[in-house]
Design an enzyme around this catalytic site. Sequence first.
Site, PDB file in Angstrom:
ATOM      1  N   PHE A 149      -1.388   8.358   4.053  1.00 22.08           N
ATOM      2  CA  PHE A 149      -2.108   9.043   5.134  1.00 22.08           C
ATOM      3  C   PHE A 149      -3.385   9.702   4.622  1.00 22.08           C
ATOM      4  CE2 PHE A 149       1.204   9.992   8.733  1.00 22.08           C
ATOM      5  CZ  PHE A 149       1.221   8.643   9.044  1.00 22.08           C
ATOM      6  N   ASN A 193       4.985   6.196   3.423  1.00 20.93           N
ATOM      7  CA  ASN A 193       4.256   6.809   2.318  1.00 20.93           C
ATOM      8  C   ASN A 193       4.096   8.320   2.404  1.00 20.93           C
ATOM      9  OD1 ASN A 193       3.789   4.267   1.053  1.00 20.93           O
ATOM     10  ND2 ASN A 193       2.221   3.845   2.599  1.00 20.93           N
ATOM     11  N   THR A 194       4.706   8.941   3.412  1.00 18.98           N
ATOM     12  CA  THR A 194       4.757  10.395   3.501  1.00 18.98           C
ATOM     13  C   THR A 194       6.216  10.810   3.426  1.00 18.98           C
ATOM     14  OG1 THR A 194       2.737  10.564   4.824  1.00 18.98           O
ATOM     15  CG2 THR A 194       4.267  12.416   4.943  1.00 18.98           C
ATOM     16  N   ASN A 251       0.818  -1.201   0.000  1.00 18.96           N
ATOM     17  CA  ASN A 251       0.000   0.000   0.000  1.00 18.96           C
ATOM     18  C   ASN A 251       0.856   1.257   0.000  1.00 18.96           C
ATOM     19  OD1 ASN A 251      -0.434   1.975   2.441  1.00 18.96           O
ATOM     20  ND2 ASN A 251       0.017  -0.004   3.402  1.00 18.96           N
ATOM     21  N   ASN A 300       5.715  -1.256  11.622  1.00 14.48           N
ATOM     22  CA  ASN A 300       4.970  -0.810  10.452  1.00 14.48           C
ATOM     23  C   ASN A 300       5.337  -1.692   9.253  1.00 14.48           C
ATOM     24  OD1 ASN A 300       3.411   0.962   8.720  1.00 14.48           O
ATOM     25  ND2 ASN A 300       3.853   2.608  10.165  1.00 14.48           N
ATOM     26  N   LYS A 317       5.350   4.009  17.154  1.00 18.17           N
ATOM     27  CA  LYS A 317       5.335   2.923  16.177  1.00 18.17           C
ATOM     28  C   LYS A 317       6.562   3.038  15.289  1.00 18.17           C
ATOM     29  CE  LYS A 317       2.225   0.520  12.977  1.00 18.17           C
ATOM     30  NZ  LYS A 317       0.854   0.515  12.425  1.00 18.17           N
ATOM     31  N   SER A 345       5.418   5.409   8.863  1.00 14.88           N
ATOM     32  CA  SER A 345       4.813   5.104   7.566  1.00 14.88           C
ATOM     33  C   SER A 345       5.789   5.471   6.455  1.00 14.88           C
ATOM     34  CB  SER A 345       3.513   5.882   7.381  1.00 14.88           C
ATOM     35  OG  SER A 345       3.059   5.773   6.045  1.00 14.88           O
TER      36      SER A 345
END
Length: 370
Positions: free
Chosen positions: A127, A190-191, A123, A255, A226, A188
Amino acid sequence: MSREIYRDIVSPVLDRLDSEAWHIRAREALHLAEANPFTLKLLEQFAYQRKRFTDKRLQVVLGGIQFDNPLVVGAGWDKVGRAVKALYTLGFSGVEVGSVLTYPQPGKSKPRQFMISSGVALNRLGFNSPGVDEVALNLRRYRKSGIPIGISLGKNKEVEPKYAPEAHAIVARRLYEDAAYFVINVSSPNTPGLRKLQDKGPLTDIVQAVNGVMDKIGERKPTFVKISPDLTNEAVDDVIRVVADNGLAGIIATNTTIRPELKAKYGEQWRDQAGGLSGNDPEFRRMATEKVAHIYRETGGKMEIIGIGGVKDTETTLEKIRAGARIVQIVTAIRGEGTTLSGKINSGIIDYMEQEGISNLNEIIGSDVH
């Protein structure tokens, strides 16, 4: 519907369809089931053995919070807080909502969520969030439910790193009354630049901002950091020090991973694709479990750990618990294994405890590390 029918027939069909769209439909179907007690009771028919599985031997306390079993839905499954009671009805002991941002954010362009193999997801949602105000409205209905709700805190992508502490604190302040615990999600992939906030200095600033806003409101809620499975153990040790020095409850490990060689196992076209891999990949599961064990070992078992990564059945749940996790979170496997998953796992844990003569779940935690 039996677990086998779901796993062997339904899940493979869903894997060929738009992953994110069907995920949203599933969440909204659960939301509709919360409409009244009758539909919630009807939902129980889709749980393991057609009822919510409970056993007092599974009870566990994390950061002072009582959970009636060790399985919690991890952040990312219900980002908006609309299916908490339904997921609880299916057998989970709590739900972590989010990550929640200050302002609405659409996330990355679609498609951005893929089932690249059975039980394995990639994925790059980025966010996506309706923003803290809408999540607050959604969560209001659960305030008297008694269900432990975690809130994963995030920041909007345009927020510069120096303003990240304030961004996290704003969400914590707004959702303080709804949260059983908070999670600082700086892992994460993805940022852009987010994972750099795991470094000791930036992370300390965020932690202190969140602690500060809780101190102004009332008592501090248990708060976790996390981490990424791609961190070195030395970097994890820095996180441990930040958590310990600032009185946080513990760490969530881990994560998703961005390791290209793991993505390439499912086809070379995935090697350089942006996004994090999760789910039933043995190497990813091992990476996450090793981080759990490292934290447990380095802290002498005195730091609370939530384990997540590759959990799909009783065996993989016990692996995380024996490595040192007090609570185990599940996200991707809910899609692959279906609505009976939590009850099936919890029933299996009880079977294991009976076979081994174990009377309390606490006896297992960290047993492989010992």
